[in-house]
Every structure is written in C-alpha cells, then in structure tokens.
Design a protein around this motif. Structure first.
Motif, PDB file in Angstrom:
ATOM      1  N   ARG A 164       4.737  -0.962   0.310  1.00 28.53           N
ATOM      2  CA  ARG A 164       4.312  -0.908  -1.093  1.00 28.53           C
ATOM      3  C   ARG A 164       2.962  -1.579  -1.290  1.00 28.53           C
ATOM      4  N   THR A 165       2.732  -2.662  -0.573  1.00 29.21           N
ATOM      5  CA  THR A 165       1.425  -3.332  -0.642  1.00 29.21           C
ATOM      6  C   THR A 165       0.325  -2.429  -0.110  1.00 29.21           C
ATOM      7  N   GLU A 166       0.602  -1.748   1.013  1.00 33.03           N
ATOM      8  CA  GLU A 166      -0.396  -0.859   1.605  1.00 33.03           C
ATOM      9  C   GLU A 166      -0.705   0.313   0.685  1.00 33.03           C
ATOM     10  N   ILE A 167       0.305   0.865   0.047  1.00 34.56           N
ATOM     11  CA  ILE A 167       0.090   1.975  -0.887  1.00 34.56           C
ATOM     12  C   ILE A 167      -0.787   1.525  -2.046  1.00 34.56           C
ATOM     13  N   LEU A 168      -0.535   0.334  -2.550  1.00 37.20           N
ATOM     14  CA  LEU A 168      -1.340  -0.203  -3.642  1.00 37.20           C
ATOM     15  C   LEU A 168      -2.788  -0.389  -3.203  1.00 37.20           C
ATOM     16  N   GLU A 169      -2.982  -0.932  -2.017  1.00 36.19           N
ATOM     17  CA  GLU A 169      -4.341  -1.161  -1.514  1.00 36.19           C
ATOM     18  C   GLU A 169      -5.096   0.144  -1.315  1.00 36.19           C
ATOM     19  N   LEU A 170      -4.374   1.200  -0.909  1.00 34.95           N
ATOM     20  CA  LEU A 170      -5.005   2.491  -0.663  1.00 34.95           C
ATOM     21  C   LEU A 170      -5.137   3.322  -1.924  1.00 34.95           C
ATOM     22  N   GLY A 171      -4.587   2.829  -3.031  1.00 33.48           N
ATOM     23  CA  GLY A 171      -4.636   3.602  -4.268  1.00 33.48           C
ATOM     24  C   GLY A 171      -3.734   4.815  -4.249  1.00 33.48           C
ATOM     25  N   GLY A 172      -2.674   4.745  -3.426  1.00 33.84           N
ATOM     26  CA  GLY A 172      -1.747   5.863  -3.276  1.00 33.84           C
ATOM     27  C   GLY A 172      -1.912   6.540  -1.937  1.00 33.84           C
ATOM     28  N   ASP A 173      -0.812   6.986  -1.365  1.00 33.85           N
ATOM     29  CA  ASP A 173      -0.836   7.700  -0.093  1.00 33.85           C
ATOM     30  C   ASP A 173       0.479   8.474   0.022  1.00 33.85           C
ATOM     31  N   GLU A 174       0.397   9.796   0.124  1.00 31.70           N
ATOM     32  CA  GLU A 174       1.597  10.630   0.094  1.00 31.70           C
ATOM     33  C   GLU A 174       2.541  10.334   1.261  1.00 31.70           C
ATOM     34  N   LYS A 175       1.993  10.184   2.460  1.00 31.79           N
ATOM     35  CA  LYS A 175       2.847   9.967   3.638  1.00 31.79           C
ATOM     36  C   LYS A 175       3.525   8.604   3.586  1.00 31.79           C
ATOM     37  N   LEU A 176       2.772   7.570   3.188  1.00 33.50           N
ATOM     38  CA  LEU A 176       3.381   6.248   3.060  1.00 33.50           C
ATOM     39  C   LEU A 176       4.414   6.233   1.935  1.00 33.50           C
ATOM     40  N   SER A 177       4.125   6.955   0.862  1.00 30.03           N
ATOM     41  CA  SER A 177       5.078   7.026  -0.254  1.00 30.03           C
ATOM     42  C   SER A 177       6.370   7.711   0.183  1.00 30.03           C
ATOM     43  N   ALA A 178       6.248   8.755   1.016  1.00 28.13           N
ATOM     44  CA  ALA A 178       7.439   9.447   1.508  1.00 28.13           C
ATOM     45  C   ALA A 178       8.276   8.525   2.396  1.00 28.13           C
ATOM     46  N   LEU A 179       7.610   7.734   3.251  1.00 30.73           N
ATOM     47  CA  LEU A 179       8.337   6.778   4.082  1.00 30.73           C
ATOM     48  C   LEU A 179       9.015   5.719   3.214  1.00 30.73           C
ATOM     49  N   THR A 180       8.302   5.267   2.183  1.00 31.28           N
ATOM     50  CA  THR A 180       8.864   4.268   1.270  1.00 31.28           C
ATOM     51  C   THR A 180      10.107   4.798   0.575  1.00 31.28           C
ATOM     52  N   GLN A 181      10.052   6.036   0.117  1.00 34.58           N
ATOM     53  CA  GLN A 181      11.197   6.635  -0.568  1.00 34.58           C
ATOM     54  C   GLN A 181      12.394   6.785   0.358  1.00 34.58           C
ATOM     55  N   ARG A 182      12.122   7.195   1.601  1.00 39.86           N
ATOM     56  CA  ARG A 182      13.217   7.344   2.568  1.00 39.86           C
ATOM     57  C   ARG A 182      13.878   6.003   2.852  1.00 39.86           C
ATOM     58  N   LEU A 183      13.067   4.981   3.041  1.00 37.74           N
ATOM     59  CA  LEU A 183      13.609   3.664   3.375  1.00 37.74           C
ATOM     60  C   LEU A 183      14.345   3.063   2.187  1.00 37.74           C
ATOM     61  N   SER A 184      13.757   3.143   1.012  1.00 33.26           N
ATOM     62  CA  SER A 184      14.375   2.535  -0.175  1.00 33.26           C
ATOM     63  C   SER A 184      15.640   3.257  -0.608  1.00 33.26           C
ATOM     64  N   ALA A 185      15.806   4.537  -0.212  1.00 34.56           N
ATOM     65  CA  ALA A 185      16.988   5.306  -0.594  1.00 34.56           C
ATOM     66  C   ALA A 185      18.194   5.027   0.292  1.00 34.56           C
ATOM     67  N   MET A 186      18.004   4.303   1.384  1.00 37.03           N
ATOM     68  CA  MET A 186      19.112   4.035   2.292  1.00 37.03           C
ATOM     69  C   MET A 186      20.091   3.043   1.674  1.00 37.03           C
ATOM     70  N   GLU A 187      21.373   3.299   1.887  1.00 38.65           N
ATOM     71  CA  GLU A 187      22.412   2.463   1.281  1.00 38.65           C
ATOM     72  C   GLU A 187      22.292   1.008   1.717  1.00 38.65           C
ATOM     73  N   ARG A 188      21.952   0.779   2.980  1.00 33.80           N
ATOM     74  CA  ARG A 188      21.862  -0.606   3.466  1.00 33.80           C
ATOM     75  C   ARG A 188      20.705  -1.350   2.793  1.00 33.80           C
ATOM     76  N   VAL A 189      19.688  -0.615   2.369  1.00 33.47           N
ATOM     77  CA  VAL A 189      18.584  -1.238   1.634  1.00 33.47           C
ATOM     78  C   VAL A 189      19.007  -1.466   0.178  1.00 33.47           C
ATOM     79  N   LYS A 190      19.633  -0.475  -0.426  1.00 36.07           N
ATOM     80  CA  LYS A 190      20.085  -0.615  -1.814  1.00 36.07           C
ATOM     81  C   LYS A 190      21.041  -1.786  -1.981  1.00 36.07           C
ATOM     82  N   ASN A 191      21.898  -1.987  -0.976  1.00 34.93           N
ATOM     83  CA  ASN A 191      22.915  -3.041  -1.071  1.00 34.93           C
ATOM     84  C   ASN A 191      22.431  -4.384  -0.552  1.00 34.93           C
ATOM     85  N   ALA A 192      21.233  -4.412   0.036  1.00 39.07           N
ATOM     86  CA  ALA A 192      20.713  -5.668   0.593  1.00 39.07           C
ATOM     87  C   ALA A 192      20.252  -6.591  -0.520  1.00 39.07           C
TER      88      ALA A 192
END
Length: 253
Positions: A164-192
C-alpha cells in the motif's frame, strides 16, 4: 480549459495531499502561477516541470509523462535490459548477490517479480515450488496453506502495508493493486489481528520451516540512488541474513 499537463499536475498534487499553497511553497513559486498551470491558462517551462516533479517526488516514468504532456522530450532513459549502458548496473547486482551467498539474495522489479537470484535464494524458491519463475507476493500468497512460513500472518500483514505504501508513492499501479487485492482478500489476512504483532521488536524475522529445521531470517532492501533508467532505477536487491546459528549452518551446508 485544463490541458493534459494541468490534469497530471492536479492529480499528483492530490495524491501527495498537497494544497496549491503547499505545493507552491515546496516548489518555490507563486500559488497564482501554480493555479494557472493546473487550469491551462499558463504553459510550464521545462525547468518548471522538473521543479514540480521534484517537489511532488514523481517516479521517473511519471516525470517523463509530465514532460511529454508539456511538450518536452523525456529526460529519463528507458533502455532494454541488455543495453551496454546498463552493464555496470547488472554487474553490480550480480556482484551483490554472489557475494551474499550462501545466504539468500534476490533482485526484484517494481512489481516484485524476481529478475535475478543467488544459489541461497534459488534453494528457497525451489522449496516454494516456483520452478524458477517467481513473484515474491505470489510466493507469499501461495504459501498460505503449505506450512513453510511459520509466521505467515505476520509477514502477510507487513507485506500488505508495504504494498500500500508503494502504491501511494507511485501514485497508483494496476499490478501492485491487483496483488494487494488478492492478499487482502485472503481469509487468513481478514482474520489476522495487526495489534498482536509486536512492532517493538528490534527485528521482525521471517520464520521458515524446512522439514524439521526452523530458519529465521531478516532482510535489507537496497535500491540504486543514481541510476536514471526508468526500469533499472526501480530494481531492488533484497538480501536475507540469518538470525541464529541453526539458520547459518543450514545455508552454509
């Protein structure tokens, strides 16, 4: 009517959370002139584009885009990986990785794709079944159910914050955003629970399980400070260091 440069300037000012007054002070110009540039009532000089790029801390590709929008040639090169001019950079990366063996070392691009690795890292990537092609965030996501990474939640939450920090620094990035969404959508992350991570530790390690062996490593990430090429300048070298004698012996064997 707002032109392309004015739109880029305004968008990046909002990304950096600057008011027009804030940015004008940072760039040492009048707020009135900045307002005219954003609205398209005035056209910037090349020097002004570079001054605003520096004030906004634009990534090199974005600075090139701003220059092009204002009618100027890009200032930062974008060379192929095998360009002779980049030979010293590639040699430096190879040297850092080789000298770090037997401990793992990798070079990654802005999207966390592994572009080079030493023998220590290749061992770990083989254990993660990447077949030599790896994206480090993919490796993290795919390792969730394997038991290889003992403190998976801790590493995942810290990696998510980094993305999220890298995306902010880059002013947005589609590939990093897609990785972020995949990681944040995982149940183990949601429940952490981030509050359970002890951020007061001097070092937060990555703890790996290889059979009966428990490995503990921490990393340093290096980036070139004077390389102007848009791709090579974004390459990062991550070197992993052992935290205990068992980890030292594992890699030295």
């Amino acid at each position: 009517m707002q032109n392309e440069f004015g739109a880029i300037l305004k968008d990046w000012r909002k990304v950096r959370r600057f008011s027009q007054l804030d940015l004008s002070l940072e760039a040492e110009m009048s707020a009135r002139h900045l307002s005219f540039l954003e609205s398209g009532r005035s056209n910037p000089s090349r020097e002004m584009v570079m001054r605003l790029s520096e004030a906004l801390q634009l990534p090199r590709p974005a600075a090139n885009q701003a220059l092009h929008a204002a009618g100027f040639a890009p200032v930062y090169p974008s060379l192929p990986e095998d360009a002779p001019e980049l030979a010293p950079v590639n040699q430096a990366i190879d040297s850092m990785l080789e000298r770090h063996d037997p401990y793992p070392g990798i070079a990654v691009d802005r999207h966390w794709n592994v572009v080079k690795s030493n023998q220590g890292a290749q061992l770990l990537l083989a254990l993660a079944s990447t077949n030599g092609q790896a994206n480090m965030m993919d490796v993290l996501i795919n390792s969730a159910g394997t038991g290889i990474l003992e403190n998976w939640e801790e590493v995942a939450l810290l990696s998510l914050a980094r993305l999220r920090t890298e995306i902010l620094e880059l002013g947005g990035d589609e590939k990093l955003s897609a990785l972020t969404q995949r990681l944040s959508a995982m149940e183990r992350v949601k429940n952490a629970d981030m509050s359970k991570i002890n951020l007061n530790q001097a070092v937060i390690p990555t703890i790996l399980r290889v059979g009966e062996t428990r490995l503990s490593v921490f990393s340093t990430i290096a980036q070139f400070g004077t390389v102007q090429d848009t791709r090579a300048g974004e390459t990062r070298i991550e070197l992993m260091f052992p935290m205990d004698e068992d980890t030292i012996q594992f890699f030295e064997r």
